[in-house]
Design a protein around this motif. Structure first.
Motif, PDB file in Angstrom:
ATOM      1  N   LEU A  94      14.157   8.504  -2.972  1.00  0.00           N
ATOM      2  CA  LEU A  94      13.961   7.324  -2.150  1.00  0.00           C
ATOM      3  C   LEU A  94      14.875   7.361  -0.929  1.00  0.00           C
ATOM      4  O   LEU A  94      16.063   7.660  -1.046  1.00  0.00           O
ATOM      5  N   ALA A  95      14.311   7.063   0.235  1.00  0.00           N
ATOM      6  CA  ALA A  95      15.140   6.902   1.425  1.00  0.00           C
ATOM      7  C   ALA A  95      15.955   5.627   1.271  1.00  0.00           C
ATOM      8  O   ALA A  95      15.415   4.566   0.956  1.00  0.00           O
ATOM      9  N   THR A  96      17.266   5.722   1.480  1.00  0.00           N
ATOM     10  CA  THR A  96      18.145   4.563   1.354  1.00  0.00           C
ATOM     11  C   THR A  96      19.204   4.593   2.439  1.00  0.00           C
ATOM     12  O   THR A  96      19.404   5.606   3.114  1.00  0.00           O
ATOM     13  N   ARG A 125       0.813  -1.222   0.000  1.00  0.00           N
ATOM     14  CA  ARG A 125       0.000   0.000   0.000  1.00  0.00           C
ATOM     15  C   ARG A 125       0.848   1.275   0.000  1.00  0.00           C
ATOM     16  O   ARG A 125       0.384   2.323  -0.445  1.00  0.00           O
ATOM     17  N   PHE A 126       2.075   1.192   0.509  1.00  0.00           N
ATOM     18  CA  PHE A 126       2.925   2.383   0.565  1.00  0.00           C
ATOM     19  C   PHE A 126       4.098   2.316  -0.408  1.00  0.00           C
ATOM     20  O   PHE A 126       4.961   3.201  -0.394  1.00  0.00           O
ATOM     21  N   ALA A 127       4.140   1.302  -1.245  1.00  0.00           N
ATOM     22  CA  ALA A 127       5.301   1.103  -2.114  1.00  0.00           C
ATOM     23  C   ALA A 127       5.537   2.259  -3.077  1.00  0.00           C
ATOM     24  O   ALA A 127       6.676   2.520  -3.474  1.00  0.00           O
ATOM     25  N   SER A 128       4.493   2.961  -3.459  1.00  0.00           N
ATOM     26  CA  SER A 128       4.642   4.059  -4.419  1.00  0.00           C
ATOM     27  C   SER A 128       5.118   5.353  -3.769  1.00  0.00           C
ATOM     28  O   SER A 128       5.389   6.324  -4.471  1.00  0.00           O
ATOM     29  N   ALA A 182       7.883  -3.501  -3.077  1.00  0.00           N
ATOM     30  CA  ALA A 182       8.312  -2.263  -2.426  1.00  0.00           C
ATOM     31  C   ALA A 182       9.833  -2.198  -2.317  1.00  0.00           C
ATOM     32  O   ALA A 182      10.466  -3.156  -1.878  1.00  0.00           O
ATOM     33  N   LYS A 183      10.393  -1.074  -2.699  1.00  0.00           N
ATOM     34  CA  LYS A 183      11.839  -0.848  -2.613  1.00  0.00           C
ATOM     35  C   LYS A 183      12.207   0.038  -1.420  1.00  0.00           C
ATOM     36  O   LYS A 183      13.381   0.360  -1.223  1.00  0.00           O
TER      37      LYS A 183
END
Length: 392
Positions: free
Chosen positions: A377-379, A165-168, A204-205
């Motif tokens: 993206l947070a990484t 649900r939060f992957a985008s 999800a990444k």
């Protein structure tokens, strides 16, 4: 988080020496887990609860102040598994959609309206089915000797659904569990692995942060013999290698965050876990820490924040805690005295200054980096560092 050490070492040899960098800094938002405590430990108390009456997630105005005035870019937002996945359904992929939508609105406000990052925080201590006496009540997830316990597979299914649900939303970070404790480390690791596997299977990444056992205490990372977190957590496998470690560290005599006096030097007490992070080439967030409004606490908080900024293993932090439902009560470090919280505008009992006024502004605020990551993206490697964009 399992990867080829030789490959990492070869890459590191080609890179110049680097100093520490904090990419994400902010505050924990605690109120979403409220409303279930029972003085008589009565299961089911406060469930599902009334949103906006018994519990809430954030105050939009508080988030506004923290982002616009205090220039933070990270919020850790607590919720209860028993509300997201009600007991009538059981832990898993079926959600209370009304509750989920309230939570999503809060996360969207933080990430989409204000442009900051948000950590999803199931505040459950690796337990499910009875939060009436948290942090001790409820069945340990995956305990096969307890017929009432949710299974490891169910925990994975829950995270697979939430991640999908939060992957985008690349600004959402998945905090797998708040403060597991009194859980066999083999089971603790199996639960975390099930969650990571399900998250990645969902597509999800997003960045994942995995907690330590023993309340996630940094000071205890290498303690406890074979059961020590340091003997287990580096075995967690993330095929995308985008998982960091979740550490908590309080400064009072018993590391609980309950007392006014700061007696435990965080720089000394984090040395072991920092060495472990270096050994395994891992990155970490400290998602809970705090101190009272004493001179000794101010000194230790300054030292701790400097230590994190100077050691590249630490990429983010959230101080404990703000939240719209604390009122004059305090989430940390006051021996139960009512000094308010880190919520902007909060007051101590009697109308005096709150911990926001006496600890956040004069101490912690000064350590919020002028430049943080505000896009992408947070990484575990962070991103471009900039001042807060004006369009948020």
């Amino acid at each position: 988080m399992k990867f080829s050490v030789s490959a990492v070492a070869a890459c590191a040899a080609l890179l110049p020496s680097v100093s520490g960098t904090i990419f994400y800094a902010g505050v924990a938002e605690s109120s979403g887990e409220f409303g279930v405590w029972s003085a008589t430990a009565t299961p089911g108390t406060g469930l599902p609860g009334r949103f906006g009456v018994d519990y809430s997630f954030i105050s939009n105005s508080g988030i506004d102040t923290m982002v616009d005035k205090n220039k933070v870019n990270l919020f850790r937002v607590a919720f209860l598994l028993e509300r997201m996945a009600p007991l009538s359904y059981g832990l898993g992929a079926k959600f209370n959609e009304t509750h989920y939508n309230y939570y999503k609105q809060s996360i969207d406000y933080i990430t989409k309206t204000k442009g900051a990052y948000a950590i999803l925080d199931p505040h459950n201590y690796m337990r499910y089915n009875d939060p009436s006496s948290q942090p001790f009540s409820g069945s340990v997830i995956g305990n096969t000797t307890d017929k009432t316990a949710a299974t490891t597979a169910q925990f994975g299914a829950f995270w697979g659904e939430l991640a999908k649900r939060f992957a985008s939303n690349e600004k959402v970070i998945f905090g797998l569990m708040n403060e597991p404790h009194d859980v066999p480390s083999s089971l603790y690791l199996a639960n975390l692995q099930a969650a990571v596997d399900a998250i990645r299977k969902s597509g999800a990444k997003n960045l994942i942060i995995a907690p330590g056992n023993s309340w996630s205490g940094g000071h205890a990372w290498t303690q406890g013999g074979n059961e020590a977190t340091g003997n287990w957590l580096h075995k967690l496998v993330d095929p995308l290698n985008n998982t960091a470690v979740d550490i908590h560290e309080y400064l009072d005599k018993d590391f609980s965050g309950g007392h006014i006096a700061c007696e435990q030097d965080p720089v000394t007490n984090l040395a072991g876990v920092t060495a472990w992070l270096k050994e395994h080439k891992l990155k970490a967030f400290v998602t809970e820490f705090g101190g009272s409004n004493t001179t000794a606490c101010a000194t230790m908080l300054n030292s701790m924040l400097d230590y994190m900024s100077q050691n590249e293993e630490y990429i983010g932090w959230t101080a404990w805690a703000a939240g719209p439902f604390w009122g004059t009560a305090s989430p940390c470090c006051t021996d139960s005295a009512q000094y308010g919280s880190f919520e902007p505008g909060s007051k101590a009992a009697g109308g005096g200054p709150s911990l926001y006024d006496t600890v956040w502004l004069p101490v912690i605020q000064k350590k919020v980096p002028a430049k943080l990551q505000w896009s992408g993206l947070a990484t575990i490697n962070g991103g471009a560092l900039t001042s807060k964009p004006s369009h948020y």
